[in-house]
Design an enzyme around this catalytic site. Sequence first.
Site, short mmCIF file in Angstrom:
data_model
loop_
_atom_site.label_atom_id
_atom_site.label_comp_id
_atom_site.label_asym_id
_atom_site.label_seq_id
_atom_site.Cartn_x
_atom_site.Cartn_y
_atom_site.Cartn_z
N GLU A 231 0.47 -0.69 0.05
CA GLU A 231 0.54 -0.37 -0.36
C GLU A 231 0.70 1.08 0.26
O GLU A 231 1.46 1.19 1.12
CB GLU A 231 -1.59 0.30 1.21
CG GLU A 231 -1.94 0.80 1.08
CD GLU A 231 -1.64 2.04 1.37
OE1 GLU A 231 -1.49 2.84 1.07
OE2 GLU A 231 -2.35 2.53 2.89
N CYS A 265 -1.91 8.15 3.63
CA CYS A 265 -2.15 7.63 1.78
C CYS A 265 -3.47 8.06 0.94
O CYS A 265 -3.93 8.57 0.09
CB CYS A 265 -2.12 6.48 1.98
SG CYS A 265 -0.82 5.96 2.44
#
Length: 462
Positions: A231, A265
């Site tokens: 990720e 993120c």
Amino acid sequence: MTDELITISPIDGREVVRRAYATEAQVALALANAQAAQPAWHALGVQERGRIVSDAVDRFVAAKDEIARAITIQMGRPLRYAPSEVDGFEARARHMIAIAGEALAPIRAPEQAGFTRFISREPIGVALTIAPWNYPLLTAVNSIVPALMAGNAVILKHSDQTPLCAELIDRAFRDAGAPRGVFQYLHASHDIAQRLVRAPEIGYVSFTGSVRGGRVVEENAAGRFIGVGLELGGNDPAYVRADARLDVAVDTLVDGAFFNSGQSCCGIQRIYVARSLYEEFVVRAVALTHRYVLGNPLQPETTLGPVVRARAAAEIRDVISQAVDAGARNMIDPSHFREASEGSPYVAPAVLTQVDHRMRIMNDECFGPVVGIMPVDTDEQAVALMNDSPYGLTAAVFTQDEEAALQVGGQLQAGTVFMNRCDYLDPALAWTGVKNSGRGVSLSAVGYEQLTRAKSFHLRSV
């Protein structure tokens, strides 16, 4: 190269943690202990594993105030918000525990006379979680709890900025009576972390971090034929259609851009607004941004803390300067935020208009409190701009027409599409990205597939 981990608080530059890095001997022992403990842990069965993991979660949550303060001191999130990460840790853990029995149950093939056929879900063995500092609990829990519930042993390597989080998670598992070796953490240098990825005892690596860091993980795992979940961040867009509730869109997207000082993120970095709403959206977004209080995150009135370090702040200011030099307009006067100063980790939020996709703010990840806003004329234009990015983690559509959201969302290159919300992770849904946002899946029933291997049984009666 230092043999110590030293954590410097962005609040005031003080040293707040000092720990020795793990030695080669300690790494070898941790790997051996994990490998030795895993078969018996799997043999306990999903119900007993769930009982122990649930007890650990209970004990962890009971220390919420201590954990929240540790998060704030280490990485600077305002203390008023830090407890919510413990809540999120609990919610994700509880969900993955609750669905484990069904997600890990054998998959039965259609009945066939004389045969028993099914697919079992077998643990991989030892899983390595490499977690970052920006959401030190939420990024870690995504893999730790499902890996343990699937019957794997886990080794956690946390960021040097948030080492206390690893220690507090470990304390909860020890107090819950988890068998020795089932859950461990290591304070590891970059070299040791790469050695862990290469270790033959490791069967799966979950990494959350930068694109560059993801490439290093892939390079070290190459040729080992193990699973790797990556990720790697985003440059996440939102689209405000002409039929959107403007108040909801402004409140949600400003929070999505600036929560955690923009160090998320899946935070919002690009906003595309239907031209009929554009001017009013900007006016409201600027007014709301001016209500933020930048300052010491330990103070109750602070709603915007420092970014993680002065070097990161300098990079964020460079992104803003580059955009302004290229023709963008910063709608926020930095002098309004008295705590902001050159050379410090305290960065004033920025709302940029007159932006375009030549600017870094619109095409690369900027881990800070900065957002660019552009007007658009059609859904098609919005989709093209939203997809014009090397990242694809999440995307948000603000509208009162669910069919329109589905139509737009179906064309977006993103792992998650939201309607009327953003910067959120639902543990019942797969957390995944496309393009430079990484690969692999965590959470949801699908996430268990990453942490197990399929084993087919084909039994013939004679």
